[in-house]
Design an enzyme around this catalytic site. Structure first.
Site, mmCIF file in Angstrom:
data_model
loop_
_atom_site.group_PDB
_atom_site.id
_atom_site.type_symbol
_atom_site.label_atom_id
_atom_site.label_comp_id
_atom_site.label_asym_id
_atom_site.label_seq_id
_atom_site.Cartn_x
_atom_site.Cartn_y
_atom_site.Cartn_z
ATOM 1 N N LEU A 53 106.305 -1.601 29.885
ATOM 2 C CA LEU A 53 104.937 -2.009 30.220
ATOM 3 C C LEU A 53 104.251 -1.028 31.154
ATOM 4 C CD1 LEU A 53 105.684 -5.790 31.006
ATOM 5 C CD2 LEU A 53 105.175 -4.755 28.780
ATOM 6 N N TYR A 103 92.136 8.126 28.288
ATOM 7 C CA TYR A 103 93.085 7.018 28.331
ATOM 8 C C TYR A 103 93.633 6.735 26.939
ATOM 9 C CZ TYR A 103 94.926 2.271 28.814
ATOM 10 O OH TYR A 103 95.731 1.150 28.782
ATOM 11 N N LYS A 107 97.578 6.981 25.503
ATOM 12 C CA LYS A 107 98.300 5.859 24.914
ATOM 13 C C LYS A 107 98.760 6.198 23.496
ATOM 14 C CE LYS A 107 98.845 2.446 26.792
ATOM 15 N NZ LYS A 107 99.894 2.051 27.772
ATOM 16 N N ASN A 132 91.751 -7.029 25.471
ATOM 17 C CA ASN A 132 91.548 -7.467 26.858
ATOM 18 C C ASN A 132 92.483 -8.642 27.157
ATOM 19 O OD1 ASN A 132 88.957 -5.952 27.792
ATOM 20 N ND2 ASN A 132 88.477 -6.685 25.740
ATOM 21 N N PRO A 281 89.626 -56.602 52.034
ATOM 22 C CA PRO A 281 90.142 -57.926 51.660
ATOM 23 C C PRO A 281 89.017 -58.946 51.475
ATOM 24 C CG PRO A 281 91.492 -56.982 53.402
ATOM 25 C CD PRO A 281 90.303 -56.070 53.240
ATOM 26 N N GLY A 282 89.151 -59.743 50.406
ATOM 27 C CA GLY A 282 88.196 -60.803 50.130
ATOM 28 C C GLY A 282 86.973 -60.394 49.339
#
Length: 375
Positions: A53, A103, A107, A132, A281-282
């Protein structure tokens, strides 16, 4: 299996190695630009598989493209030849290898070197021309527009979009490392003389930007992206991974009075809304019915009675529920209903509704479950 990963500290390398370890591949030789070069000799003599890689994308000088993308590959292959190690190799290349730029040329030179090596030695070489790639653990303001956009938008920083209509072919990092590991296990996806990641999305730069801004706004409108859409789901995960570490949390609007609070957590266009109700409560909430709207109640803390009455009946149906034994109670349409906290502490109830509240069409009609009872 002894696995050599070059470019181990890079974006793809870090994600791949993490997943290899998740899958119990423990003998991993990690090589990066800061690794002692003498270790490469040992790694090449012992490894059973290579993920190559390593590469150069943003050099200080143009000549470094060829030095990194061709020169290092030459060193790697020479060492393999030295030890007559013909283990399989997965190679990370780029779709730019077909372009006439420094580039791309570097490659392409690396690819050609690999193909020649495969012919000479009989080693299996699997070259991937990645488009990408996006996902967590990448560097912003380096070589990925998506990473930079995620980073900047989450921090209210400006982004630059030259052409919204630019078509992009994108691959999510999880799909990429799934494919690379499949290739190692003999199940790679071949396409001509190259290999490819089978899950790839085609989109536009403008669409990606719009999605990222919608993710940012989702904290205000409490929306959730479309999780059935692969790009949207993967991009949302990516966006969250670049949030500032002091901004993981965000406050919600609590609609409160002296007796209770009601807070929306999530709103969706096609899956309704999710809320939490806290009552003292209630206190009784509800005493209304709906034509079409339906709900689910789940008391997670406290002790409550959920009661129903069909609007043309006198029979009262009662469910006694508490956080001690979690039970979801459906609220069917056509039944007036209420929930009463009969415990000694505040009750906490999660509520799902099949549609988001629309003040112009509330579909909510007051009717007491028991006479003389107020909501």
């Amino acid at each position: 299996m002894k696995i050599l990963v070059t470019g181990a500290k890079g974006f793809i390398g870090k994600n791949l190695i993490a997943e290899l370890r998740n899958r119990k591949y423990e003998e991993i030789y990690e090589f990066d630009r800061d690794t002692d070069i003498s270790l490469l000799d040992f790694y090449c003599s012992n490894c059973d598989f290579i993920f190559h890689l390593a590469g150069v994308q943003r050099p200080k000088e143009e000549k470094e493209f060829m030095e990194g993308n061709f020169g290092f590959t030459s060193i790697l292959l020479d060492l393999l030849k030295k030890y007559r190690n013909t283990c399989p190799i997965v190679v990370s290349s780029s779709i730019q290898a077909s372009l006439d730029n420094p580039y791309g040329k570097s490659k392409k030179a690396g690819e050609d070197l690999m193909f020649t090596y495969a012919e000479e030695t009989g080693a299996k070489v699997m070259i991937y021309r990645f488009p990408n790639v996006y996902g967590k653990w990448n560097k912003p303001n380096y070589n990925s527009a998506i990473t930079t956009f995620c980073y900047n938008i989450s921090r209210n920083l400006e982004i630059k979009v030259n052409c919204r209509d630019t078509v992009m072919h994108v691959v999510y990092i999880d799909d990429l490392f799934d494919e690379l590991i499949s290739a190692m296990e003999g199940k790679g996806t071949k396409s001509g003389k190259f290999y490819r990641v089978p899950v790839e999305d085609e989109t536009t730069l403008g669409h990606i930007v719009d999605l990222l801004y919608s993710f940012k706004e989702s904290r205000n409108n409490r929306s959730i992206p479309n999780m059935n859409n692969h790009l949207e789901r993967s991009l949302y995960s990516t966006y969250l991974s670049y949030l500032p570490e002091d901004q993981f949390g965000y406050l919600l609007k609590m609609n409160m009075n002296q007796h209770s609070s009601f807070t929306e957590i999530i709103r969706t266009l096609d899956r309704g809304q999710f809320s939490v109700n806290i009552s003292k409560p209630g206190i009784t909430k509800g005493n209304h019915w709906h034509h079409t709207k339906n709900e689910k109640f789940l008391v997670v803390s406290g002790h409550c009675l959920i009661q129903f009455r069909k609007i043309d009946s006198d029979e009262i149906i009662t469910y006694d529920v508490s956080g001690e034994k979690l039970e979801v109670v459906d609220i069917p349409c056509g039944y007036t209903h209420s929930i009463t906290n009969i415990g000694d502490t505040d009750s906490v109830t999660f509520m799902w509704c099949n549609e988001c509240f629309d003040p112009n069409h509330p579909d909510t009609f007051f009717l007491e479950v028991k006479k003389n009872e107020k909501a």
